[in-house]
Design a protein around this motif. Structure first.
Motif, PDB file in Angstrom:
ATOM      1  N   ALA A   1      -1.630   2.864  -2.993  1.00  0.00           N
ATOM      2  CA  ALA A   1      -3.031   2.459  -3.038  1.00  0.00           C
ATOM      3  C   ALA A   1      -3.705   2.719  -1.698  1.00  0.00           C
ATOM      4  O   ALA A   1      -3.064   3.113  -0.718  1.00  0.00           O
ATOM      5  N   ASP A   2      -5.032   2.498  -1.649  1.00  0.00           N
ATOM      6  CA  ASP A   2      -5.804   2.806  -0.450  1.00  0.00           C
ATOM      7  C   ASP A   2      -6.142   1.584   0.391  1.00  0.00           C
ATOM      8  O   ASP A   2      -6.338   1.698   1.602  1.00  0.00           O
ATOM      9  N   ALA A   3      -6.255   0.418  -0.256  1.00  0.00           N
ATOM     10  CA  ALA A   3      -6.671  -0.775   0.472  1.00  0.00           C
ATOM     11  C   ALA A   3      -6.272  -2.011  -0.315  1.00  0.00           C
ATOM     12  O   ALA A   3      -5.865  -1.928  -1.480  1.00  0.00           O
ATOM     13  N   THR A   4      -6.390  -3.151   0.340  1.00  0.00           N
ATOM     14  CA  THR A   4      -6.134  -4.428  -0.321  1.00  0.00           C
ATOM     15  C   THR A   4      -7.343  -5.336  -0.140  1.00  0.00           C
ATOM     16  O   THR A   4      -8.098  -5.206   0.830  1.00  0.00           O
TER      17      THR A   4
ATOM     18  N   LEU B   1       0.833  -1.206   0.000  1.00  0.00           N
ATOM     19  CA  LEU B   1       0.000   0.000   0.000  1.00  0.00           C
ATOM     20  C   LEU B   1       0.864   1.252   0.000  1.00  0.00           C
ATOM     21  O   LEU B   1       0.635   2.176  -0.788  1.00  0.00           O
TER      22      LEU B   1
END
Length: 274
Positions: free
Chosen positions: A253-256, A248
């Motif tokens: 990115a914001d989330a997985t 992340l």
């Protein structure tokens, strides 16, 4: 567009700091070639934002662009931030900030890089500062970028170079059975995928990567989509999560999504509770 001075509160300090941490991590963890590719991607995507509806008198002069580039290339970490924020506080329209100042500086940096007037290190630092600023201004510039796009819940996309499609096909089918109207993109190269993502205002974009060697492609894709989708929630899924616990922070990115069981609830939470 309203030319009232910008309140400092609209500058997204959280996203700014997050982007700053990401850029430091990228320079430490990725190869020099990968960092150069990210810098070129930033220059290309930002420079492509050509002035359209902006009034000529609101566009920056060559001297303004020179001053901004000097701030970006200076040793000061916040000179460019202060320049952009001062311009906005002085009443410069948002479109002129983004399509004039930012795009103009990106084009100038690209030209200087091509002419060997600045080094690889210079341009990566300058592009990082420019990218960091637009992430901080994402709520301000988003309406102009996303205007006239229809809103769509989500897009699922296979990172370029990946060939295993079964997982993304299963996930897409599960979401559709749950009533989600989602788009699925597989087999597209980088530019085609970014172009397709530009067609709609997606609330969430899920990027699926399985192979460890797709990390650089994933980072480049996230950066490109961040520029064209300032407010979208970017989510990483796939086996690549097993190889990079810090993914992340590294790709921004914001989330997985770690498994199919939690996929729907994870995405619903992101979209409904931003």
């Amino acid at each position: 567009m309203d030319k009232a001075p910008m309140n400092e509160d609209v500058f997204d300090r959280t996203e700014y700091r997050k982007t700053n941490r990401q850029l430091r991590l990228v320079k430490r963890e990725l190869s020099q070639d990968a960092v150069a590719a990210l810098a070129r991607e930033a220059v290309r995507r930002l420079a492509f934002k050509m002035p359209r509806a902006v009034k000529k008198e609101d566009l920056p002069s060559p001297a303004d662009i020179d001053e901004l580039c000097a701030a970006l290339l200076s040793k000061s970490d916040d000179a460019a931030d202060n320049f952009i924020l001062a311009a906005r506080r002085d009443g410069v329209e948002v479109d002129a900030i983004y399509l004039g100042y930012v795009a103009g500086a990106a084009r100038r940096l690209g030209e200087m890089w091509d002419d060997d007037a600045i080094s690889f290190i210079d341009v990566t630092l300058a592009c990082g500062k420019l990218y960091r600023v637009i992430r901080g201004l994402r709520h301000v510039i988003a309406p102009s970028i996303l205007a006239e796009r229809d809103e769509w819940p989500a897009m699922f996309a296979l990172v370029p170079g990946e060939t295993h499609t079964l997982g993304i096909e299963i996930a897409t089918e599960i979401f559709r059975r749950e009533g989600w109207d989602v788009d699925m993109m597989v087999g597209l190269d980088h530019d085609m995928l970014v172009d397709q993502s530009d067609r709609r205002n997606y609330r969430a974009i899920v990027l699926v990567a399985n192979s460890d060697d797709r990390l650089e492609a994933l980072a480049r894709l996230v950066l490109a989509i961040r520029i064209s989708h300032p407010l979208a929630n970017l989510v990483v899924a796939g086996n690549i999560l097993d190889h990079h616990p810090d993914i992340l922070g590294l790709v921004g990115a914001d989330a997985t999504i770690k498994d199919i069981k939690t996929a729907v609830s994870t995405l619903r939470h992101l979209i409904e509770d931003p």
